[in-house]
Structure formats: structure tokens, C-alpha cells
Design an enzyme around this catalytic site. Structure first.
Site, PDB file in Angstrom:
ATOM      1  N   ASP A 545     -59.931 -39.064  29.859  1.00 24.75           N
ATOM      2  CA  ASP A 545     -61.305 -38.925  30.345  1.00 24.75           C
ATOM      3  C   ASP A 545     -62.110 -40.192  30.061  1.00 24.75           C
ATOM      4  OD1 ASP A 545     -63.545 -37.747  31.439  1.00 24.75           O
ATOM      5  OD2 ASP A 545     -63.414 -35.936  30.227  1.00 24.75           O
ATOM      6  N   GLU A 548     -63.820 -45.299  32.530  1.00 29.72           N
ATOM      7  CA  GLU A 548     -64.496 -46.340  33.313  1.00 29.72           C
ATOM      8  C   GLU A 548     -64.569 -47.712  32.593  1.00 29.72           C
ATOM      9  OE1 GLU A 548     -65.294 -42.430  34.719  1.00 29.72           O
ATOM     10  OE2 GLU A 548     -65.794 -43.276  32.772  1.00 29.72           O
ATOM     11  N   ASP A 622     -67.640 -35.744  37.488  1.00 27.87           N
ATOM     12  CA  ASP A 622     -68.521 -34.612  37.195  1.00 27.87           C
ATOM     13  C   ASP A 622     -69.497 -34.361  38.344  1.00 27.87           C
ATOM     14  OD1 ASP A 622     -67.225 -34.418  34.778  1.00 27.87           O
ATOM     15  OD2 ASP A 622     -68.667 -35.667  33.728  1.00 27.87           O
TER      16      ASP A 622
END
Length: 941
Positions: A545, A548, A622
Site C-alpha cells: 500500500d 507512490e 481510495d
């Protein structure tokens, strides 16, 4: 001998011509242009139909690409002088290079131009970051008027065809940037750069003060901003004049009015804007909360996103100088800290806008790869030759995945799985999301014993239920933890977040940072920690997760760079976009080395070119629980897949929840909409590469969404079971991904390239060769428009009714059913009902053959969970239908593997205009044949 002589001749030519502005050897041609800023341009065939182009204003270095694999073979080519030009020729392509300017043109062997650089379109601008010198880079290509462009990764602004459009390529939650495009002209471009990149217009969007602004009283220089701090009483906190709308990040929100309470607020900006140039202005609306914007009373966007996770909307307006345009932006933040911004790009020459352009913030040289193919699949195959093959995912991964944010205890997770099995709802994977550790131990990879007293026992019980478990693993570590210290003492932690005492959102807020995944030894340590703490528990898959990396959500891009700098290789400005690639590499290579031979499975929130070689799938972040976001997933998933990365998924139902759904009462309109939204999204998700449900409260298990007798429950169960019935088809697509570099989720242009009507269609797609998927994305819609591509007839999957191609038609879409259509020539293998992917052998198989055109399909099978397929341990059964002879040929089986069915049954069901057979499992009557691996001809009559 001939090959050796060829290379000797090339070497001689290179030596003999070195004084004439170019050199050549057995690997590449280098041209030294007489004009322009590039001192040297190198043309190197990577394969006969893949060409590497590099241009430098200085000198070439030997720094290897993070994206492109090392070249493994010599590619024969010739070089000929043609006056002003040099012509490099392989067995598949010609490349023409100007000796004066270094401009490159790509041609087929007949001399027809495929793509060419624009004269003067290559630029370098010297720059420096953290004492490291580099260049801002740009390359422009001329684009033909009749082509469509796809790829660039996954973006959420409802854009499908990128011809003439702009996209900023950086990584962000819900945004995955991949610098690769594929054209309907059957070529592709991979821009090999890791810095922030802009496709199209190289300029950043500018503030709205580029217009003449007028407030509601007509005074020049500003808009009227009205801040209401209580929507119930409509109390005005302050009215002030503002020349920008820029609350986009944690730095600019500091400019909010002091003392303003945003929890129940509404802010409106209103006035007139007057352009300084004629032409098309392209607007970018950055929004969280509820946002509406009007230009001259025309609603341009009506959006919602949760306060902490903004998104973007794009629109354009053709404007004239001397004319005022009324602007109104209405914003309900829907939270204490929220984000809003409005920016625009001023007009450019339409001829320039239609071209293909890549600009990057930092690099040592321009590097790109041009490739062609017989079709768009061939182009993507060449992309994977460059950047790595995608694996066959484990068969269980093609089943249903249940997740939520989050299972807080061991009992919650096991209880959920037990409920699935009790209700006989098929499932293969359950997910343990974040925060299973102690509150102050992020990065420990250790379960909190109070909530998870027996992690190994929990995993064992999951496996006893014939399911798998994936666990969330972040590259984030709290200050003071053992794993943080292991990285930090080697210089592998990004220190800026520690120095600035940045605290995260876990109460009361903890200081931590991310490790430097660019450092090879740091990647190895990351895997070692996982291998020591989590792998022995029996975890089946890894959820990487926030890759980035999201060190601080909603930081400005400049501060994000500071937070991840320096990297092992240099300034983060130069390596901004490739973190997820590096992080996945460490886990994949570690498990391939230290594991038990099982296939690596990684789910990651960010991605980059080459990710497919590391056993990864990417999800769209998300996203919000709104119809708008559901619709946006369709072009986002298609373009991601057409960027060469075949495994994509999304949070079915959306992750971030509108407050109105959290406490919706039985019988309320909000609960009705919640159920329908999840139902429609579930229908769509059953035809994504991965079938995965996830989100915040309300819980997303179908038995929490609705009762068994509700149409929502019935529909979701139907599509779940349909997915499993189609497992022979699904897994064959996985086999094709590896063996044929296939793309599962396909823009219509891939299969119907000659039909230009499909180029802009962003709400239909092909899932493999047999299904045209038409999601329903509007509340209470019971029909929708569908375009049926030409040169094919189409069948309704549910009824078997035939439909001619080349027309648009409004089709039925009842609550419980999403429109699905099958083209003539399709062959669909359908297996038995399953509770999990490997429950039964796929025997017998119902083989639906859709008559009207020739067709073929390969049934692929292997050992399902290991890498023996890389060693040739797999089998293929080819099916070929001949329309003229009205005959299906089940061909000789190719290959073998342990556990293979030596003999089996096929129930062949011919579907035609005169025999409209719908999908009816266990009821369809066909021609039953016994198959022992040798050819069988099955006539339709």
C-alpha cells in the site's frame, strides 16, 4: 559466417564514416547533427520492430534503465546514406535520421511513414537539483488526424482517447502514471524517464488570475468569495475578494480564513472571467467534498470526494477576448480540512495540441522506444519484450476477493470467511488490511496479540477453509521501531519527515517515514523483514500500500519530493515516479529466491512501466462511493491495461463513503441507492481482471449489504457464481497474458481498430475475445445505449438473441443484470459451479460456440500455483470454428503437466440466429463429445 561478415562490414562502415558526422557498429548508429542542441542521437534496434532512440546535449553514459530490461540479442541492420539522410533498416522497419538536425522518422519497409519527430521538437533546458545537474527534456512527434491514442496509466478524469489531450504523469492515491502510449496506427512509444512528466502541453496549469477577473459588483481584479460557516443558518463568516482559488494542499490550506469552521461550511466563488486570448481554455478542477462549477450557467462538473482524498475534473471552454464569462464555484468541504482548486491552461495552436509530446522535469538525456506490431496486441507484446513478461497469476487469484477497511480482530476475519462458506458464497481470498500491529509499531510486521492472539492459527484456519489470505505491508516505519533502526543505520530511511516531526493520522499521531526502495540492499532488507515475520505464517499474497510513496497525504509535489530525497540513485526530482517499481522488485525477487516455489502475488496502489514483470496487480486507490467514480473506473482500467500492465482491479463499491450511507435506514432512499450502487459495481467488477470488494464502513460483504431475498443480494451472488463458472475462460486469459502477451481488459479499439466509431467509447470494453461488457453507472437506470461494433454480429449473452453490428441501440438493463454481448465467432468454455477455484476439475465443460463468423480460442491449463509453466509444464487445447463448414474442431492437445485431465467431456452448444441459446448453466443441451487429447470434429448439424 554471413552474420559475422555483416557485423564486420558494419564495423568498417562505422569506422570509415566517423569523420562524416556519424558512426555505426553492430549495435547502433550514432549521428552527430550539425544543428540543434543534441550533440548526438543514437538509434539502436532492440529488436527488428523495436527501436531505441537516445539524444544527448552532452555525452552518453552507461546508466542502465530501471524500466527496460538489458538487451539480449544482436539485431542485424544496415545503414545507407541518402543525401541529407541516413537510413537504418531492419527486417521490419526503416528509420530515417537527418544528418543536419538529428530528426528521426519511422517508416515501414515500403517507405510509408508511421511516425516522425517534429522538426525542432527536441529540446533540452539545463537545470540543477541538490547540486546534481540535469536537463528538462521534451520531444514532440507529429500525429496523424485519424489516429487514437491510449495508455498513460490510470487516471480518473473520464478520458479515454488521449489524442489532443493533456495528462500530468505523477503518482498519487487514485492516479497511476505510466509513460507509454499505443496508437490505432499499431505503434507504441515508451518514454523512459522517471521524473514528473507531462503528456501533451508541457506547461503546468496556471492560476485563474491569468484571466481578467471581476467580482459580483463588477470590480476588476478578483472574484467574490463568500464563506458560510453554518449551512443550517446560512451564516456568513466572511466575504472577501480573491484572485486565485488554490487550496490544493497542506501548504495552501493555511490561507483559509482564520477561525473559520469548515465542518458545516459552504464557500462560493462568483464573478466574471475574461480571457486574454481567443481559443480553447482547458480547466482543471481539484476537489474534495461536494463541488459544483458553472460557466455561463452551464454546469461543468458536479462531484464528491471524501475530504482527505481529492480528485480532479477536467473541462474545456472555447473563449473569446473581450467577452466576459460568468463563473460560479460552489464548495461544501464535508470535513474539517478539505481541498479545492481551479486552474487553467491558456490556448495553444490546435495543430500543436494534436501532436504527441512528452516533457519531463529532469533527466540526463532523452530516451524513448518506438515499436510496431501487426495490431495493438503486437505493440503491447513488444512493450513487454522491452520491460518484462507478465506472469500467469495463481488460479485462485481469478476467484472472488473479500476485503474491508479493516478486519480489526482475528475473530472478525475468520467469522467473515465462515459466513461465506456457510452461505455457500464462492470465495478464494480474504484480505487483512492495515493496522493489525500495535498502535505505535507501524512497520513491525507483528500482530497485536490482544486482537490477533494466534496469527499462524488464523492463517491455518483460512487455508483449512480452502481460501487464501493477503496481508497489507507498507514501506512505512515508525521512529524508534526495530525495523526503522535497521534501515536508518544504513542510511536507507528518508529523513525529512523525521526532521520535520510529521505525525500521521493514527491517534495521537506518530512520527515515521518510508525506506528508500531505490537502494538494492534496502529492498533486500525489506523482504528479509517480511520473510522473517510474515512469510512463515503462510501468507499467500502481499498488499503493498501507499507506494507512490505517500509519506504525507496532500503534501505539495515539491514537498513530496523533499520527503523522499535523496534516493539511492540521486535527487527525487529525477526518480519521482518509479518507487512502486523498486518496492515490488524487492518483494518479488526475494520470494522467488526464498519462497517455496509458489507464484508471487503483489497488489500495489501505485505502478510504473515494467511493474508487470514482478507479479503485480494494481488497484485504483481510495475512490469514492459515488456513481461518478464508478463510471470513471471504466476508462481508467482500460487505459491502465492498454499501458501494458494486464492485471488491474478496483474497490468494488468505492472505498470512501458518503456520510449519508453510513447510517441509512431500512426503506430509505439512501439505503436503496447504496444497494443499487454496490450491485451495479459488483456486476462490473465481475468482469475486471481481478474481482475484489473493499471499502470503509458500511461493511461490504454481500450479506451486510442486503438480505438473501433482496435483488441486490441475488444479483451479486449470480455474478459471483458466473465468475466461477467462467473460470476455464478466465484462467485461459491468464495463460494468454504470459504466453501471448495478451491484454484481458480491452478498449474496443483493440479488436475493432477499423471502426473509428469505437475510438472514443469510454463505457464499454471487451473482456477477452468473447465478452463486450456494458456497465450500468446511473442510479435507477434500467436501460442504456450500447454501440455494437461493425463487421460483426452480436449475441445477447443471457438470451442468445442476435444483433447486427455497426449501430447504436438502447438495450434493457434490469436491476439484477448488466448488459453483456458476445461477438460472432466467440467460443466460451464454461465449467462447473465452484465454491473456490480449485474445488473441482473443469470436467465436463460446456463449450458455447457463437456462429456467424470464424473463431478460435485456446483452453489453457497448468498446475495453478507454481512456476512450472515457465519450464513448459502446461497444456493447451485449441478450439477452431469454421463458419463456412459450420464445424468446430477441438484440436490435438499440446503439452502436459502433473495432474492434467487425460480425458474429459465437452458439451458443445452452437448458438446462432436460428438457435438463440442463452446462458443457462446445467440446462443447456448440446453435443456431448469425449476427448482424449486427439482431434475431434464437431459439426453444428
Amino acid at each position: 559466417m554471413k552474420r559475422l561478415l555483416f557485423f564486420v562490414l558494419i564495423a568498417v562502415v562505422g569506422w570509415s564514416c566517423s569523420g562524416r558526422g556519424w558512426t555505426s557498429d553492430e549495435d547502433a548508429l550514432i549521428v552527430y547533427p550539425r544543428e540543434g542542441k543534441a550533440k548526438a542521437v543514437k538509434i539502436e534496434p532492440f529488436d527488428d520492430d523495436i527501436i531505441s532512440v537516445s539524444a544527448t546535449p552532452d555525452k552518453f553514459d552507461d546508466e542502465p534503465s530501471l524500466v527496460v530490461l538489458p538487451k539480449t540479442k544482436k539485431v542485424p541492420f544496415t545503414v545507407a546514406e541518402k543525401g541529407e539522410f541516413l537510413l537504418l533498416t531492419t527486417s521490419r522497419l526503416q528509420v530515417e535520421i537527418s544528418r543536419t538536425s538529428g530528426t528521426v522518422r519511422f517508416l515501414d519497409l515500403s517507405g510509408n511513414a508511421i511516425l516522425q519527430e517534429q522538426a525542432g521538437g527536441r529540446t533540452f533546458k539545463a537545470m540543477q537539483v541538490d547540486g546534481v545537474k540535469g536537463y528538462e527534456l521534451r520531444q514532440i512527434f507529429e500525429s496523424s488526424d485519424d489516429e487514437a491514442i491510449y495508455g498513460l496509466g490510470q487516471h480518473q478524469a473520464h478520458e479515454m482517447n488521449y489524442k489532443g489531450k493533456n495528462e500530468e504523469l505523477f503518482q498519487y492515491n487514485t492516479k497511476v502514471s505510466i509513460p507509454f502510449i499505443v496508437s490505432t496506427k499499431n505503434y507504441g512509444l515508451l518514454w523512459d524517464n522517471y521524473s514528473l512528466t507531462r503528456y501533451g502541453d508541457p506547461r503546468p496549469y496556471g492560476q485563474i488570475n491569468q484571466f481578467k477577473l471581476y467580482d459580483t459588483d463588477g470590480k476588476e481584479g478578483r472574484l467574490t468569495a463568500t464563506y458560510i460557516d453554518n449551512v443550517a443558518t446560512n451564516h456568513v463568516f466572511i466575504v472577501r475578494n480573491e484572485s486565485t482559488i488554490d487550496y490544493e494542499n497542506l501548504e495552501t490550506v493555511k490561507n483559509f480564513p482564520d477561525g473559520m469552521d469548515f465542518n458545516n461550511a459552504k464557500i462560493t466563488w462568483e464573478g466574471d472571467i475574461e480571457p486574454l486570448e481567443d481559443g480553447v481554455y482547458r480547466f482543471l478542477l481539484y476537489y474534495a467534498g461536494y463541488t459544483k462549477i458553472w460557466i455561463d450557467d452551464e454546469l461543468k462538473a458536479d462531484r464528491w470526494r471524501t475530504a482527505w482524498n481529492p480528485s480532479v475534473a477536467k473541462f474545456q471552454v472555447d473563449m473569446q477576448t473581450g467577452k466576459k464569462y460568468h463563473l460560479k464555484l460552489e464548495w461544501i468541504p464535508d470535513g474539517g480540512v478539505s481541498y479545492i482548486g481551479l486552474k487553467a491552461l491558456s490556448p495553444v495552436d490546435p495543430e500543436m495540441q494534436k501532436n504527441i509530446s512528452f516533457y519531463s522535469e529532469m533527466g540526463n538525456r532523452i530516451d524513448y522506444y518506438f515499436m510496431t506490431g501487426d495490431n495493438m496486441d503486437g505493440v503491447i507484446a513488444n512493450y513487454r519484450e522491452l520491460t518484462g513478461k507478465a506472469q500467469v497469476m495463481p488460479k485462485w487469484a481469478m476467484g472472488f476477493w473479500q476485503s474491508r477497511e479493516r478486519y480489526k480482530t482475528q475473530d472478525e476475519l475468520l467469522g467473515t470467511l465462515n459466513e461465506f462458506r456457510k452461505r455457500r458464497i464462492p470465495i478464494d481470498n480474504i484480505v487483512q488490511d492495515w493496522f493489525y500491529w500495535k498502535a505505535d509499531q507501524w512497520g513491525s510486521h507483528e500482530f497485536d496479540p490482544e486482537r490477533f492472539p494466534d496469527p499462524k492459527g488464523m492463517v491455518d484456519k483460512v487455508h483449512e477453509q480452502h481460501a487464501h489470505i493477503m496481508i497489507s505491508v507498507w514501506p512505512k516505519f515508525y521512529l524508534g521501531t526495530e525495523h526503522f533502526d535497521e534501515f536508518d543505520r544504513n542510511g536507507w530511511m528518508y529523513r525529512k519527515a523525521i526532521e520535520d516531526s510529521i505525525r500521521d493520522w493514527v491517534y495521537p499521531g506518530y512520527i515515521g517515514s518510508f525506506y528508500d526502495a531505490y537502494a538494492p540492499a534496502a529492498r533486500q532488507l525489506f523482504w528479509q523483514q517480511i520473510h522473517e515475520h510474515l512469510y512463515p505464517l503462510g501468507m499467500d499474497a502481499w498488499w503493498l500500500d501507499a507506494t507512490e510513496p505517500d509519506i504525507l497525504s496532500n503534501a505539495s509535489v515539491d514537498y513530496r519530493k523533499a520527503l523522499m530525497s535523496p534516493t539511492f540513485y540521486g535527487p527525487s526530482t529525477a526518480y519521482f515516479n518509479a518507487y512502486a517499481l523498486m518496492n515490488a522488485q524487492g518483494v518479488y525477487e526475494g520470494q522467488r529466491r526464498d519462497g517455496k516455489g509458489e507464484r508471487v502475488f503483489i497488489l500495489t496502489r501505485s505502478g510504473f512501466a515494467g511493474m508487470q514483470r514482478y507479479g503485480t496487480a494494481t488497484w485504483s486507490g481510495d475512490i469514492g462511493t459515488v456513481w461518478e467514480d464508478m463510471k470513471a473506473q471504466i476508462p481508467a482500467g482500460i487505459n491502465f491495461s492498454m499501458s501494458g500492465l494486464p492485471y488491474w482491479t478496483m474497490d468494488i463499491g468505492g472505498f470512501c463513503v458518503e456520510k449519508r450511507y453510513e447510517n441509512a435506514k431500512e426503506g430509505s432512499e439512501d439505503l436503496n441507492e447504496w444497494r443499487e450502487l454496490n450491485t451495479r459495481w459488483y456486476q462490473f467488477g465481475a468482469f475486471a481482471p481481478l474481482f475484489r470488494v473493499h471499502g470503509q464502513y458500511p461493511y461490504r460483504e454481500i450479506f451486510h449489504i442486503a438480505s438473501e431475498n433482496h435483488p441486490a443480494y441475488r444479483s451479486m451472488l449470480y455474478y459471483n457464481k458466473l465468475r466461477y463458472r467462467l473460470m476455464p475462460y478466465m484462467y485461459s486469459l491468464c495463460g494468454a497474458v504470459y504466453h501471448h502477451d495478451y491484454t484481458m481488459m480491452r478498449g474496443l479499439a483493440m479488436d475493432f481498430t477499423s471502426d473509428t466509431e469505437v475510438y472514443g467509447i469510454d463505457d464499454q470494453y471487451m473482456f477477452g475475445p468473447a465478452f463486450m461488457v456494458c456497465p450500468v453507472y446511473e442510479y435507477k437506470a434500467r436501460n442504456r445505449d450500447v454501440y455494437f461494433p461493425e463487421n460483426k454480429g452480436w449475441y445477447n449473452f443471457y438470451t442468445g438473441q442476435h444483433q447486427e453490428g455497426g449501430i447504436k441501440k438502447r438495450v434493457d438493463a434490469p436491476y439484477e443484470q448488466m448488459p453483456l454481448f458476445v461477438p460472432e465467432g466467440a467460443i466460451i468454455p464454461v465449467g462447473p459451479e465452484l465454491q473456490y477455484a480449485n474445488e473441482k476439475k473443469p470436467d465436463p465443460i460446456d463449450l458455447y460456440v457463437y456462429m456467424g463468423a470464424d473463431g478460435s480460442f485456446e483452453l489453457y491449463e497448468d498446475e495453478n500455483v507454481n512456476y512450472n509453466y515457465e519450464k513448459g509444464r502446461f497444456a493447451i487445447i485449441p478450439f477452431t470454428y469454421n463458419e463456412k463448414e459450420k464445424k468446430l474442431v477441438i484440436g490435438d492437445r499440446e503439452g502436459e503437466f502433473d495432474g492434467m485431465l487425460e480425458s474429459r467431456k465437452f458439451n458443445v452448444i452452437f448458438v446462432s440466429k436460428n438457435n438463440p441459446v442463452g446462458f443457462k448453466p446445467d440446462m443447456a443441451k448440446g453435443i456431448l463429445v469425449e476427448y482424449d487429447g486427439t482431434r475431434i470434429d464437431v459439426p453444428a448439424n
